[in-house]
Design an enzyme around this catalytic site. Sequence first.
Site, mmCIF file in Angstrom:
data_model
loop_
_atom_site.group_PDB
_atom_site.id
_atom_site.type_symbol
_atom_site.label_atom_id
_atom_site.label_comp_id
_atom_site.label_asym_id
_atom_site.label_seq_id
_atom_site.Cartn_x
_atom_site.Cartn_y
_atom_site.Cartn_z
ATOM 1 N N LYS A 81 0.823 -1.217 0.000
ATOM 2 C CA LYS A 81 0.000 0.000 0.000
ATOM 3 C C LYS A 81 0.857 1.268 0.000
ATOM 4 O O LYS A 81 0.355 2.349 -0.291
ATOM 5 C CB LYS A 81 -0.987 0.005 1.167
ATOM 6 C CG LYS A 81 -0.377 0.126 2.542
ATOM 7 C CD LYS A 81 -1.475 0.196 3.602
ATOM 8 C CE LYS A 81 -0.886 0.367 4.991
ATOM 9 N NZ LYS A 81 -1.931 0.441 6.021
ATOM 10 N N ASP A 82 2.164 1.143 0.318
ATOM 11 C CA ASP A 82 3.061 2.315 0.292
ATOM 12 C C ASP A 82 3.641 2.586 -1.096
ATOM 13 O O ASP A 82 4.233 3.647 -1.319
ATOM 14 C CB ASP A 82 4.244 2.118 1.257
ATOM 15 C CG ASP A 82 3.810 2.077 2.717
ATOM 16 O OD1 ASP A 82 2.739 2.644 3.026
ATOM 17 O OD2 ASP A 82 4.530 1.476 3.535
ATOM 18 N N ARG A 129 -8.284 8.260 4.340
ATOM 19 C CA ARG A 129 -9.229 7.211 3.916
ATOM 20 C C ARG A 129 -10.028 6.678 5.099
ATOM 21 O O ARG A 129 -11.249 6.509 5.020
ATOM 22 C CB ARG A 129 -8.434 6.058 3.269
ATOM 23 C CG ARG A 129 -9.221 4.768 3.060
ATOM 24 C CD ARG A 129 -8.301 3.628 2.656
ATOM 25 N NE ARG A 129 -7.338 3.271 3.690
ATOM 26 C CZ ARG A 129 -7.614 2.488 4.729
ATOM 27 N NH1 ARG A 129 -8.820 1.994 4.896
ATOM 28 N NH2 ARG A 129 -6.672 2.202 5.621
ATOM 29 N N ARG A 130 -9.336 6.406 6.198
ATOM 30 C CA ARG A 130 -10.036 5.882 7.375
ATOM 31 C C ARG A 130 -10.945 6.948 7.985
ATOM 32 O O ARG A 130 -12.068 6.664 8.378
ATOM 33 C CB ARG A 130 -9.016 5.399 8.417
ATOM 34 C CG ARG A 130 -8.300 4.109 8.019
ATOM 35 C CD ARG A 130 -7.166 3.780 8.971
ATOM 36 N NE ARG A 130 -6.573 2.473 8.688
ATOM 37 C CZ ARG A 130 -5.315 2.146 8.926
ATOM 38 N NH1 ARG A 130 -4.495 3.058 9.446
ATOM 39 N NH2 ARG A 130 -4.864 0.935 8.655
ATOM 40 N N ARG A 151 0.488 10.068 14.027
ATOM 41 C CA ARG A 151 1.562 9.361 13.333
ATOM 42 C C ARG A 151 2.277 8.497 14.345
ATOM 43 O O ARG A 151 2.014 8.566 15.531
ATOM 44 C CB ARG A 151 2.544 10.347 12.705
ATOM 45 C CG ARG A 151 2.053 10.884 11.380
ATOM 46 C CD ARG A 151 3.198 11.131 10.418
ATOM 47 N NE ARG A 151 4.002 9.944 10.164
ATOM 48 C CZ ARG A 151 5.215 9.972 9.626
ATOM 49 N NH1 ARG A 151 5.759 11.122 9.294
ATOM 50 N NH2 ARG A 151 5.902 8.869 9.416
ATOM 51 N N ARG A 157 1.110 4.417 18.656
ATOM 52 C CA ARG A 157 -0.327 4.588 18.420
ATOM 53 C C ARG A 157 -1.160 3.929 19.517
ATOM 54 O O ARG A 157 -2.093 4.531 20.036
ATOM 55 C CB ARG A 157 -0.694 4.042 17.033
ATOM 56 C CG ARG A 157 -0.103 4.882 15.930
ATOM 57 C CD ARG A 157 -0.387 4.316 14.551
ATOM 58 N NE ARG A 157 0.384 5.042 13.548
ATOM 59 C CZ ARG A 157 -0.091 5.405 12.360
ATOM 60 N NH1 ARG A 157 -1.319 5.125 12.016
ATOM 61 N NH2 ARG A 157 0.675 6.052 11.519
ATOM 62 N N CYS A 244 -1.116 7.603 -2.550
ATOM 63 C CA CYS A 244 -1.487 6.630 -1.507
ATOM 64 C C CYS A 244 -1.882 7.297 -0.195
ATOM 65 O O CYS A 244 -2.257 6.617 0.749
ATOM 66 C CB CYS A 244 -0.415 5.565 -1.305
ATOM 67 S SG CYS A 244 1.265 6.129 -1.300
#
Length: 319
Positions: A81-82, A129-130, A151, A157, A244
């Site tokens: 995805k990166d 997106r989330r 981040r 997190r 992305c």
Amino acid sequence: MTEKALRLGTRRSKLALAQSGQVADAVRRVTGRPVELVEITTHGDVSREHLTQIGGTGVFVTALRDALVSGEVDFAVHSLKDLPTTQPEELVLAAVPVREDPRDVIVARDALKFTDLPRGARIGTGAPRRMAQLNAYARAHGLDIETVPIRGNVDTRIGFVRDGELDAVVLAAAGLNRIGRIDEVTDFLSVDTVLPAPGQGALAIECTAAAADLVAALGELDDPFTRAAVTAERSLLAALEAGCSAPVGALADHLADGQIVKEMRLRGVVGTTDGTRTVQLSTTGPVPQTHDQAMALGRELATEMLGQGAAGLMGERAQ
């Protein structure tokens, strides 16, 4: 005389090293050669800015690709995805192994599920997106949440939740699986609620196009189903001209009749980060047998989404 070790370029994060370690084991099995990890620091690892500010696309990839081209490493492992959607001519995506669970998950205080979070719950995520999809779901179901940009690595997190700064954080199931921390998840988000990032859960093994023998050896780790799915997802992303870090979710999955896979369904979503406007569509077709067929599936869905106004929901379109 032992064969020279293959040098595998990897980011330094705990997750990257776990992923690369698993690939290294697989490469040792198929090649019979030793593999050593070469840790490389990328711009995305050292910058403290949010990904949308530092350009999102390629920030975790460029340094690894530079090391491949310069001959510092023989092959590299990325989270798919990166990867930017354009592939440099001198490099080849030699393998996309079987995909991990593509879903997003919640790690919340008091073992809460997403729908049980209190009114005004603060949910951390670094992905537009989330944010877009969580906020859209909350609006549709009368939930009151606040998405907070964050981040940092997995420890950082989850630490925001443990120390009470946030009520929950959203992470990828695949990453937690790979570092052995899936038991900390309090809720798995259905892909009907939040579509993952294009390619989420899949790894990309990349090397130079000139290394024909290595390309062939790494190709043994390729999973054709996973490759077809992520190719369609990334084709959608590319056709939307989105980077992305854009608020785009996509998932291609296989629809089976018993044991026989009959069709591939591709779903895509684009939304404003506040969740007020989304375009979500899907298409179903025969399982792509070629790269071009998988690309076409993504382009077709993107065209439909653009026809419904998707371009206006993405903010700055990545060029």
